[in-house]
Design a protein around this motif. Structure first.
Motif, mmCIF file in Angstrom:
data_model
loop_
_atom_site.group_PDB
_atom_site.id
_atom_site.type_symbol
_atom_site.label_atom_id
_atom_site.label_comp_id
_atom_site.label_asym_id
_atom_site.label_seq_id
_atom_site.Cartn_x
_atom_site.Cartn_y
_atom_site.Cartn_z
ATOM 1 N N PRO A 98 51.023 34.128 39.413
ATOM 2 C CA PRO A 98 50.728 35.222 39.545
ATOM 3 C C PRO A 98 51.620 36.300 39.529
ATOM 4 N N ALA A 99 51.772 37.536 39.337
ATOM 5 C CA ALA A 99 52.508 38.842 39.242
ATOM 6 C C ALA A 99 52.264 39.744 40.088
ATOM 7 N N LEU A 100 52.657 39.796 41.335
ATOM 8 C CA LEU A 100 52.410 40.349 42.329
ATOM 9 C C LEU A 100 53.161 41.686 42.792
ATOM 10 N N HIS A 101 53.825 42.191 42.134
ATOM 11 C CA HIS A 101 54.551 43.404 42.413
ATOM 12 C C HIS A 101 53.489 44.710 42.837
ATOM 13 N N THR A 102 52.337 44.692 42.537
ATOM 14 C CA THR A 102 51.307 45.738 43.068
ATOM 15 C C THR A 102 51.137 45.598 44.357
ATOM 16 N N ALA A 103 51.349 44.245 45.000
ATOM 17 C CA ALA A 103 51.042 43.891 46.402
ATOM 18 C C ALA A 103 51.967 44.441 47.116
ATOM 19 N N MET A 104 53.180 44.581 46.728
ATOM 20 C CA MET A 104 54.361 44.955 47.331
ATOM 21 C C MET A 104 54.345 46.531 47.962
ATOM 22 N N ARG A 105 53.174 47.417 47.280
ATOM 23 C CA ARG A 105 53.096 48.607 47.640
ATOM 24 C C ARG A 105 51.505 48.946 47.840
ATOM 25 N N ARG A 107 48.703 49.973 50.111
ATOM 26 C CA ARG A 107 48.673 50.819 51.226
ATOM 27 C C ARG A 107 47.316 50.977 51.795
ATOM 28 N N SER A 108 46.402 50.638 51.215
ATOM 29 C CA SER A 108 44.877 50.446 51.662
ATOM 30 C C SER A 108 44.861 49.472 52.709
ATOM 31 N N GLY A 109 43.520 49.288 53.282
ATOM 32 C CA GLY A 109 43.221 48.164 54.239
ATOM 33 C C GLY A 109 43.375 46.678 53.499
ATOM 34 N N LEU A 110 44.064 45.906 54.197
ATOM 35 C CA LEU A 110 44.086 44.631 54.091
ATOM 36 C C LEU A 110 42.576 43.962 53.679
ATOM 37 N N ALA A 120 50.375 37.735 49.998
ATOM 38 C CA ALA A 120 51.503 38.681 49.464
ATOM 39 C C ALA A 120 51.727 40.005 50.281
ATOM 40 N N ALA A 121 50.320 40.696 50.344
ATOM 41 C CA ALA A 121 50.491 41.879 51.170
ATOM 42 C C ALA A 121 50.899 41.691 52.611
ATOM 43 N N LYS A 122 50.280 40.603 53.200
ATOM 44 C CA LYS A 122 50.674 40.203 54.619
ATOM 45 C C LYS A 122 52.432 40.099 54.554
ATOM 46 N N LEU A 123 52.982 39.218 53.755
ATOM 47 C CA LEU A 123 54.127 38.990 53.875
ATOM 48 C C LEU A 123 55.131 39.997 53.781
ATOM 49 N N VAL A 124 54.675 41.390 52.942
ATOM 50 C CA VAL A 124 55.437 42.561 52.793
ATOM 51 C C VAL A 124 55.365 43.389 54.088
ATOM 52 N N ARG A 125 54.050 43.012 54.785
ATOM 53 C CA ARG A 125 54.106 44.051 55.935
ATOM 54 C C ARG A 125 54.992 43.530 57.144
ATOM 55 N N LEU A 286 56.399 57.270 49.042
ATOM 56 C CA LEU A 286 56.642 56.693 47.574
ATOM 57 C C LEU A 286 55.787 55.501 47.354
ATOM 58 N N LEU A 287 55.818 54.610 48.311
ATOM 59 C CA LEU A 287 54.898 53.498 48.025
ATOM 60 C C LEU A 287 53.349 53.869 47.935
ATOM 61 N N GLU A 288 52.950 54.909 48.681
ATOM 62 C CA GLU A 288 51.514 55.477 48.534
ATOM 63 C C GLU A 288 51.218 55.776 47.373
ATOM 64 N N GLY A 289 52.246 56.784 46.578
ATOM 65 C CA GLY A 289 52.107 57.249 45.441
ATOM 66 C C GLY A 289 52.012 56.232 44.413
ATOM 67 N N ALA A 290 52.833 55.247 44.299
ATOM 68 C CA ALA A 290 52.723 53.894 43.428
ATOM 69 C C ALA A 290 51.547 53.469 43.617
ATOM 70 N N HIS A 291 50.957 53.360 44.938
ATOM 71 C CA HIS A 291 49.535 52.441 45.013
ATOM 72 C C HIS A 291 48.485 53.266 44.451
ATOM 73 N N ARG A 292 48.305 54.491 44.611
ATOM 74 C CA ARG A 292 47.548 55.355 43.983
ATOM 75 C C ARG A 292 47.319 55.191 42.440
ATOM 76 N N MET A 293 48.559 54.899 41.652
ATOM 77 C CA MET A 293 48.401 54.736 40.455
ATOM 78 C C MET A 293 47.922 53.390 39.943
ATOM 79 N N ASP A 294 48.436 52.443 40.833
ATOM 80 C CA ASP A 294 47.923 51.081 40.750
ATOM 81 C C ASP A 294 46.357 51.022 40.676
ATOM 82 N N LEU A 295 45.680 51.614 41.688
ATOM 83 C CA LEU A 295 44.270 51.827 41.746
ATOM 84 C C LEU A 295 43.767 52.727 40.543
#
Length: 347
Positions: A98-105, A107-110, A120-125, A286-295
């Protein structure tokens, strides 16, 4: 796949437009007017894309959106973000991942995630909590942070650092070393007070020759000043890599194989140095902004999907019109490093 695409009705309609030269002539007086600029514009998530100067009309755009629908590109974006395997090289099992760069940012609920994206998101947290605690203890110890990396470990974070410089916390300064030429190390460290300087060594594999060579040079500078380099250096690397050594670094932050270097600016690769400069809360914004664009990129209304529109314009200009060159011209000096970053993303 290519043959199937060429038999597609939308593809054929676009080829017909080109062959019959049924393309807007923007050089004609009155064509590029305010009405056209307003018609061919899209504003989403605070970003405005004005594409009236592209050689498109309503029929061309309809065919491009038809191509996107039939290719299922939005569903593929959803698959990427939920952690499905999207990178495949036939004959190389290790490249099926997989390519999970979006999981790095994320910000919504897991609870909204599942499978590999959730892991991936849990590792990031975990790494974010470790980073926050690190800066709570050490941020006031340093006035300068130097990031040492190459390629994706340098380009993205450096571009963001320059663009966001007006938002730095007072008295915090960033520097970057990427060139193996020893003159760069000498120039960056020439006037730095080593006693209040932290070095961030970034290498996912832990074996990047250029980065390790520069680390050796920088380590010598601290040693010559009778300073313990281990108290002035952190590592960003893969877990269990040769650099995963708590005895050699003040702290070790992890990145993972499911994030390519060129997409790593919102991972720990960019997080350590940028959260120092901006403060941890602003880094989270900044991560929140990137996450909003991912969504936003996952929404099924293709005509309102800003990243998809940019991609389709690229397909039209390159595949159908045959334009081989893309000019990325920053409107601000603060964005001067983005062309190099985007060039790597497009390779």
């Amino acid at each position: 796949m290519k043959n199937a695409l060429k038999s597609n009705a939308h593809y054929q309609a676009l080829r017909h437009k080109v062959e019959q030269r049924q393309i807007p002539d923007l050089s004609r007086q009155g064509v590029l007017n305010s009405e056209r600029i307003e018609t061919y514009s899209l504003i989403q998530e605070g970003w405005a894309l004005l594409y009236g100067t592209d050689l498109v009309d309503t029929e061309i755009m309809a065919a491009l959106y038809g191509l996107a629908d039939e290719a299922g590109v939005v569903e593929k974006m959803n698959r990427l973000q939920r952690g499905d395997i999207v990178n495949v090289i036939e004959g190389f099992e290790s490249e099926k991942r997989p390519a999970l760069h979006t999981a790095m940012r994320w910000r919504s609920g897991l609870a909204e995630l599942g499978g590999e994206a959730l892991k991936a998101a849990k590792l990031v947290r975990q790494e974010e909590a470790k980073l926050k605690a690190f800066w709570q203890t050490h941020a006031t110890c340093y006035q300068h942070v130097v990031q040492v990396g190459i390629g994706g470990s340098d380009l993205g974070p450096r571009a963001l650092a320059l663009a966001l410089e007006p938002f730095y916390e007072s008295g915090r300064h960033l520097h970057f070393v990427s060139n193996i030429d020893p003159d760069e190390v000498s120039k960056v460290f020439e006037d730095l007070p080593l006693e209040s300087t932290l070095v961030v060594i970034v290498s996912k594999s832990g074996t990047t020759m250029e980065t390790l060579t520069n680390e050796t040079r920088i380590r010598r500078l601290f040693t010559d000043k009778k300073l313990l380099f281990e108290q002035h250096c952190v590592a960003v690397t893969g877990e269990h890599s040769p650099m995963d050594r708590k005895d050699q670094y003040l702290e070790v932050f992890y990145m993972w194989d499911f994030v390519g270097g060129r997409y790593s600016a919102t991972s720990m690769v960019g997080a350590v140095i940028l959260s120092y400069a901006l403060g941890f809360e602003r880094w989270q914004e900044l991560l929140e902004g990137a996450h909003r664009m991912d969504l936003h990129a996952k929404q099924r209304g293709v005509r309102d999907n800003l990243p998809l529109l940019l991609a389709l314009l690229g397909v039209w200009n390159r595949t159908f019109l045959g334009f081989e060159t893309l000019a990325l011209i920053p409107y601000s000096q603060a964005l001067s490093r983005f062309p190099a970053h985007i060039q790597q993303l497009d390779m």
